[in-house]
Design an enzyme around this catalytic site. Structure first.
Site, PDB file in Angstrom:
ATOM      1  N   THR A  34       0.776  -1.184   0.081  1.00  0.00           N
ATOM      2  CA  THR A  34      -0.026  -0.091   0.026  1.00  0.00           C
ATOM      3  C   THR A  34       0.781   1.359   0.174  1.00  0.00           C
ATOM      4  O   THR A  34       0.332   2.349  -0.443  1.00  0.00           O
ATOM      5  CB  THR A  34      -0.807   0.195   1.290  1.00  0.00           C
ATOM      6  OG1 THR A  34      -0.171  -0.522   2.236  1.00  0.00           O
ATOM      7  CG2 THR A  34      -1.961  -1.064   0.987  1.00  0.00           C
ATOM      8  N   ASP A  35       2.097   1.293   0.499  1.00  0.00           N
ATOM      9  CA  ASP A  35       3.020   2.500   0.711  1.00  0.00           C
ATOM     10  C   ASP A  35       2.999   3.115  -0.655  1.00  0.00           C
ATOM     11  O   ASP A  35       2.876   4.242  -0.796  1.00  0.00           O
ATOM     12  CB  ASP A  35       4.216   2.187   1.417  1.00  0.00           C
ATOM     13  CG  ASP A  35       5.374   1.139   0.825  1.00  0.00           C
ATOM     14  OD1 ASP A  35       4.880   0.450  -0.141  1.00  0.00           O
ATOM     15  OD2 ASP A  35       6.085   0.767   1.682  1.00  0.00           O
ATOM     16  N   ALA A 120      14.272 -12.436   4.631  1.00  0.00           N
ATOM     17  CA  ALA A 120      12.883 -13.032   5.371  1.00  0.00           C
ATOM     18  C   ALA A 120      11.724 -11.904   5.508  1.00  0.00           C
ATOM     19  O   ALA A 120      10.716 -12.013   6.022  1.00  0.00           O
ATOM     20  CB  ALA A 120      13.529 -13.238   6.831  1.00  0.00           C
ATOM     21  N   GLY A 121      11.882 -10.790   4.627  1.00  0.00           N
ATOM     22  CA  GLY A 121      10.852  -9.900   4.629  1.00  0.00           C
ATOM     23  C   GLY A 121      10.786  -8.734   5.752  1.00  0.00           C
ATOM     24  O   GLY A 121       9.896  -8.272   6.109  1.00  0.00           O
ATOM     25  N   SER A 123      13.298  -6.612   6.563  1.00  0.00           N
ATOM     26  CA  SER A 123      14.028  -5.091   5.858  1.00  0.00           C
ATOM     27  C   SER A 123      15.510  -4.966   6.641  1.00  0.00           C
ATOM     28  O   SER A 123      15.719  -4.070   7.087  1.00  0.00           O
ATOM     29  CB  SER A 123      13.155  -4.057   6.312  1.00  0.00           C
ATOM     30  OG  SER A 123      12.047  -4.057   5.781  1.00  0.00           O
ATOM     31  N   SER A 124      16.144  -6.133   6.317  1.00  0.00           N
ATOM     32  CA  SER A 124      17.632  -5.984   6.657  1.00  0.00           C
ATOM     33  C   SER A 124      18.224  -4.785   5.838  1.00  0.00           C
ATOM     34  O   SER A 124      19.055  -4.215   6.315  1.00  0.00           O
ATOM     35  CB  SER A 124      18.423  -7.163   6.450  1.00  0.00           C
ATOM     36  OG  SER A 124      18.140  -7.796   5.116  1.00  0.00           O
ATOM     37  N   ASP A 169       9.709   0.642   5.046  1.00  0.00           N
ATOM     38  CA  ASP A 169      10.629   0.119   5.754  1.00  0.00           C
ATOM     39  C   ASP A 169      11.594   0.986   6.390  1.00  0.00           C
ATOM     40  O   ASP A 169      11.946   1.006   7.440  1.00  0.00           O
ATOM     41  CB  ASP A 169      11.343  -0.819   4.750  1.00  0.00           C
ATOM     42  CG  ASP A 169      10.551  -1.975   4.131  1.00  0.00           C
ATOM     43  OD1 ASP A 169       9.377  -1.893   4.425  1.00  0.00           O
ATOM     44  OD2 ASP A 169      10.959  -2.466   3.342  1.00  0.00           O
TER      45      ASP A 169
HETATM   46  C1  GLA Z   1       8.800  -4.276   0.577  1.00  0.00           C
HETATM   47  C2  GLA Z   1       9.198  -2.747   0.227  1.00  0.00           C
HETATM   48  C3  GLA Z   1       8.286  -1.854   0.866  1.00  0.00           C
HETATM   49  C4  GLA Z   1       6.731  -2.469   0.965  1.00  0.00           C
HETATM   50  C5  GLA Z   1       6.768  -3.881   1.162  1.00  0.00           C
HETATM   51  C6  GLA Z   1       5.420  -4.292   0.885  1.00  0.00           C
HETATM   52  O1  GLA Z   1       9.359  -4.465   1.825  1.00  0.00           O
HETATM   53  O2  GLA Z   1      10.446  -2.152   0.570  1.00  0.00           O
HETATM   54  O3  GLA Z   1       8.194  -0.442   0.680  1.00  0.00           O
HETATM   55  O4  GLA Z   1       6.209  -2.165  -0.452  1.00  0.00           O
HETATM   56  O5  GLA Z   1       7.576  -4.418   0.331  1.00  0.00           O
HETATM   57  O6  GLA Z   1       4.449  -3.755   1.596  1.00  0.00           O
END
Ligand code: GLA
Length: 378
Positions: A34-35, A120-121, A123-124, A169
């Protein structure tokens, strides 16, 4: 985080003491993809992140050591000096983005290490970016405000790492606050801290890592973003944010079936974030959980950023009576985030490990996280 290791390694490499800076990775309770659509996100910073020791070196060179990869490189500060190591491009990008904004910086030595699991999602990469953006801002007394620090990280992804990411992130990594999630409106950039303490209400939050790796670079992530932008253009809007299902249905024959599904997910997700925030104000964790499942299946079926392993984990969660479970982050692998009643927690983990291992030959990794503070000097 490995503060002592970073201190020692810096000392060994550069025979001096560095100043220490840290920034966290993040979770996101809801509000995925959504960002960059100008919508809402609901992340929180976590107790896993990046630590760097840094010392100005009176030259125009950066000398950088990635402790975890045992990789060392040197690079200058002009555009032609871009390093080839993937990890170093993040630091180089931060330097360049600061300079593009008029910030005067010079060379430094650094050693850094992190404990955010890669891919891993969680945000390293944002943790790495905000560590250096914040540190250089302080060390060179640049006076850059915190939103701009987040944007410097985001521009680094866009211009040096090939991911057209949104701001979530980097925002979470910079603005994180212990015990709080943050609802950010990515159009106005207004945000609000929400106290978040599931344990006080009998729930636990746990991440299950499928250990399937995603590569967002040059990737399906950018394609998703392009789909959304195409639909927004047909709607004559800057962002998909604010569009209704009725508006989307009215232009259905002007867009591809695929773009329609992508936009349908995003429009649904906007409302789910708002629902979850309202539900949390009433301590209604059941509604929070329901929306999480809806997000999961929306990401899987409409947005198509899940994978077999993550769908399997969400299904096990559902079968174990877990309140909410969904894929977290950009997708294409990584973790599910699970909201579990405390009394079901042990059984869920046992089941998830056993069933996943039986099917895929290895157990998912389990991370419990504590919601923590954002970028800081140690
Ligand atoms: C990644 C991107 C974020 C966001 C997410 C999904 O982490 O870096 O900006 O778009 O995916 O929500």
């Amino acid at each position: 985080m490995n503060v002592e290791v970073v201190k020692t390694k810096f000392q060994e490499k550069f025979a001096a003491e560095g100043e220490l800076f840290a920034s966290p990775g993040r979770i996101n309770l809801i509000g995925e993809h959504t960002d960059y659509n100008g919508g809402f996100v609901f992340p929180g910073a976590i107790d896993k992140g990046m630590v760097a020791a840094i010392r100005l070196n009176d030259s125009d060179k950066v000398r950088a050591y990635a402790i975890d990869l045992d990789s060392y490189t040197e690079f200058g500060l002009t555009e032609e000096d871009a390093p080839s190591e993937g990890w170093a491009r993040y630091i180089f990008g931060i330097c360049r983005e600061i300079q593009k904004r008029g910030g005067k910086i010079a060379g430094f030595d650094t050693a850094f290490s992190g404990d955010v699991p890669l891919g891993a999602g969680m945000s390293s990469s944002a943790a790495l970016e905000s560590t250096f953006a914040n540190a250089l801002n302080e060390l060179f007394s640049l006076g850059i405000d915190r939103f701009e620090l987040a944007r410097i990280g985001q521009s680094t992804e866009h211009n040096y790492c090939g991911v057209k990411c949104g701001i979530m992130d980097q925002f979470a990594s910079v603005f994180g606050k212990a015990g709080h999630l943050m609802r950010l409106d990515c159009r106005s950039m207004e945000f609000e801290y929400f106290p978040f303490d599931p344990e006080a209400h009998g729930y636990k939050l746990v991440l299950l890592d499928s250990v399937v790796k995603h590569a967002l670079v040059g990737s399906p992530y950018n394609d998703r973003r392009a789909s959304c932008e195409r639909v927004a253009a047909v709607l004559c809007q800057e962002f998909l944010r604010g569009a209704t299902m009725e508006q989307l249905d009215a232009i259905k024959d002007k867009i591809s079936e695929e773009d329609y599904k992508r936009a349908r997910y995003v429009i649904g997700e906007e409302q789910r974030v708002l629902d979850v925030c309202e539900a949390l104000k009433r301590d209604d964790y059941e509604t929070v959980g329901k929306r999480m499942y809806e997000t999961h299946w929306g990401m899987s079926k409409d947005y198509e950023v899940s994978c077999e392993e993550l769908d399997f984990l969400a299904t096990i969660a559902e079968e174990c009576g877990v309140t909410g479970s969904r894929i977290m982050g950009g997708g294409f692998g990584g973790c599910t985030i699970n909201l579990v009643k405390s009394e079901l927690y042990d059984n869920f983990l046992t089941e998830a490990k056993a069933r996943f291992a039986q099917k895929y030959g290895h157990e998912p990794k389990v991370y419990s996280v504590v919601i923590s503070d954002g970028a800081r000097r140690l």
